[in-house]
Design a protein around this motif. Structure first.
Motif, PDB file in Angstrom:
ATOM      1  N   UNK A  45       0.811  -1.217   0.000  1.00  0.00           N
ATOM      2  CA  UNK A  45       0.000   0.000   0.000  1.00  0.00           C
ATOM      3  C   UNK A  45       0.846   1.270   0.000  1.00  0.00           C
ATOM      4  N   UNK A  46       2.045   1.226   0.463  1.00  0.00           N
ATOM      5  CA  UNK A  46       2.941   2.370   0.601  1.00  0.00           C
ATOM      6  C   UNK A  46       3.853   2.550  -0.611  1.00  0.00           C
ATOM      7  N   UNK A  47       3.943   1.543  -1.464  1.00  0.00           N
ATOM      8  CA  UNK A  47       4.925   1.556  -2.556  1.00  0.00           C
ATOM      9  C   UNK A  47       4.585   2.567  -3.627  1.00  0.00           C
ATOM     10  N   UNK A  48       5.633   3.131  -4.185  1.00  0.00           N
ATOM     11  CA  UNK A  48       5.545   4.121  -5.243  1.00  0.00           C
ATOM     12  C   UNK A  48       6.661   3.781  -6.246  1.00  0.00           C
ATOM     13  N   UNK A  49       6.416   3.887  -7.537  1.00  0.00           N
ATOM     14  CA  UNK A  49       7.488   3.597  -8.503  1.00  0.00           C
ATOM     15  C   UNK A  49       8.763   4.406  -8.255  1.00  0.00           C
ATOM     16  N   UNK A  50       8.633   5.573  -7.652  1.00  0.00           N
ATOM     17  CA  UNK A  50       9.818   6.398  -7.377  1.00  0.00           C
ATOM     18  C   UNK A  50      10.724   5.769  -6.325  1.00  0.00           C
ATOM     19  N   UNK A  51      10.202   4.828  -5.530  1.00  0.00           N
ATOM     20  CA  UNK A  51      11.031   4.166  -4.517  1.00  0.00           C
ATOM     21  C   UNK A  51      12.115   3.296  -5.153  1.00  0.00           C
ATOM     22  N   UNK A  52      11.990   3.002  -6.441  1.00  0.00           N
ATOM     23  CA  UNK A  52      12.992   2.203  -7.143  1.00  0.00           C
ATOM     24  C   UNK A  52      14.148   3.060  -7.657  1.00  0.00           C
ATOM     25  N   UNK A  53      14.050   4.369  -7.521  1.00  0.00           N
ATOM     26  CA  UNK A  53      15.128   5.253  -7.949  1.00  0.00           C
ATOM     27  C   UNK A  53      16.290   5.129  -6.972  1.00  0.00           C
ATOM     28  N   UNK A  54      17.500   5.126  -7.525  1.00  0.00           N
ATOM     29  CA  UNK A  54      18.694   4.995  -6.699  1.00  0.00           C
ATOM     30  C   UNK A  54      19.784   5.915  -7.222  1.00  0.00           C
ATOM     31  N   UNK A  55      20.624   6.338  -6.349  1.00  0.00           N
ATOM     32  CA  UNK A  55      21.768   7.178  -6.693  1.00  0.00           C
ATOM     33  C   UNK A  55      22.848   6.289  -7.310  1.00  0.00           C
ATOM     34  N   UNK A  56      23.208   6.556  -8.558  1.00  0.00           N
ATOM     35  CA  UNK A  56      24.185   5.702  -9.240  1.00  0.00           C
ATOM     36  C   UNK A  56      25.566   5.788  -8.601  1.00  0.00           C
ATOM     37  N   UNK A  57      25.877   6.907  -7.961  1.00  0.00           N
ATOM     38  CA  UNK A  57      27.171   7.046  -7.307  1.00  0.00           C
ATOM     39  C   UNK A  57      27.322   6.147  -6.096  1.00  0.00           C
ATOM     40  N   UNK A  58      26.268   6.053  -5.295  1.00  0.00           N
ATOM     41  CA  UNK A  58      26.363   5.222  -4.094  1.00  0.00           C
ATOM     42  C   UNK A  58      25.796   3.820  -4.305  1.00  0.00           C
ATOM     43  N   UNK A  76      11.928   3.674   6.046  1.00  0.00           N
ATOM     44  CA  UNK A  76      12.483   3.973   4.728  1.00  0.00           C
ATOM     45  C   UNK A  76      12.131   2.882   3.727  1.00  0.00           C
ATOM     46  N   UNK A  77      12.044   3.271   2.470  1.00  0.00           N
ATOM     47  CA  UNK A  77      12.099   2.328   1.349  1.00  0.00           C
ATOM     48  C   UNK A  77      13.513   2.458   0.801  1.00  0.00           C
ATOM     49  N   UNK A  78      14.207   1.328   0.635  1.00  0.00           N
ATOM     50  CA  UNK A  78      15.584   1.357   0.141  1.00  0.00           C
ATOM     51  C   UNK A  78      15.674   0.513  -1.117  1.00  0.00           C
ATOM     52  N   UNK A  79      16.176   1.130  -2.182  1.00  0.00           N
ATOM     53  CA  UNK A  79      16.367   0.429  -3.454  1.00  0.00           C
ATOM     54  C   UNK A  79      17.854   0.167  -3.658  1.00  0.00           C
ATOM     55  N   UNK A  80      18.155  -0.951  -4.300  1.00  0.00           N
ATOM     56  CA  UNK A  80      19.541  -1.361  -4.530  1.00  0.00           C
ATOM     57  C   UNK A  80      19.725  -1.603  -6.027  1.00  0.00           C
ATOM     58  N   UNK A  81      20.708  -0.942  -6.629  1.00  0.00           N
ATOM     59  CA  UNK A  81      20.997  -1.142  -8.046  1.00  0.00           C
ATOM     60  C   UNK A  81      21.625  -2.515  -8.257  1.00  0.00           C
ATOM     61  N   UNK A  82      21.441  -3.103  -9.455  1.00  0.00           N
ATOM     62  CA  UNK A  82      22.037  -4.414  -9.750  1.00  0.00           C
ATOM     63  C   UNK A  82      23.554  -4.393  -9.564  1.00  0.00           C
ATOM     64  N   UNK A  83      24.057  -5.430  -8.920  1.00  0.00           N
ATOM     65  CA  UNK A  83      25.486  -5.571  -8.730  1.00  0.00           C
ATOM     66  C   UNK A  83      26.092  -4.604  -7.731  1.00  0.00           C
TER      67      UNK A  83
END
Length: 191
Positions: A45-58, A76-83
């Motif tokens: 219920x809390x999820x938003x597509x923007x929660x998948x955004x991540x800082x490429x530097x970190x 917090x919602x925390x997204x993790x980039x592949x690898x």
């Protein structure tokens, strides 16, 4: 008609406040909140597509969903980039992490030095586990872990802390260099 498993962020925050206010010890708080955090994570219920955004530097994105005015009870919602991932770190407070979307590898560490030398730390790996949707990790203060997304997709997890981690004087560690340093998160803006 509302789904039977629907559980909102507002409902969770009410339960979170009540649990913290009831004077339970850390283990009691974690035991009470563990199934509630899982219920919230799985409700979506809390999820938003923007929660998948991540800082490429970190390599990850941190999205604040709730925080009390005194910086306690942060969600917090925390997204993790592949690898990508995060080195060994503590939280400076209790923490609950629930897998939402995709697998995340958590490696657990134990500190083995006597903590007498500032900036110096010796760690040894004590275990690891792949967390998936619905899996819950409840960590007392002092727990050290690292996280890595070994998949080819962005992953998402829900994080609940006794206090916003940027206000706990937490640390990150480099096991190869035997170092400890302050650790502050860069938050993503959902503007």
């Amino acid at each position: 008609m509302m789904k039977e498993n629907a559980y909102s962020l507002d409902q969770f925050v009410t339960d979170l406040r009540r649990t913290a206010r009831d004077g339970r010890d850390e283990h009691g708080i974690l035991a009470t909140l563990r199934p509630l955090a899982q219920r919230l994570a799985l409700s979506g219920s809390w999820r938003d597509p923007r929660h998948y955004q991540a800082d490429s530097g970190q390599g990850y994105g941190v999205h604040l969903l709730h925080e009390e005015p005194d910086h306690t009870l942060a969600v917090f919602a925390v997204s993790w980039l592949p690898g990508r991932g995060i080195p060994p770190h503590d939280h400076g407070t209790w923490a609950i992490v629930v897998g939402v979307d995709g697998p995340e590898k958590n490696v657990f560490w134990q500190r083995t030095d006597d903590r007498s030398s500032p900036g110096y730390a010796e760690l040894r790996q004590s275990g690891e586990k792949i967390f998936r949707s619905g899996d819950v990790l409840a960590m007392p203060a002092g727990t050290i872990h690292s996280v890595r997304n070994e998949s080819d997709q962005v992953t998402l997890s829900l994080h609940v802390y006794g206090k916003h981690v940027n206000f706990t004087q937490r640390s990150q560690f480099d096991p190869d260099k035997h170092s400890e340093s302050p650790f502050i998160l860069k938050l993503e803006s959902l503007q």
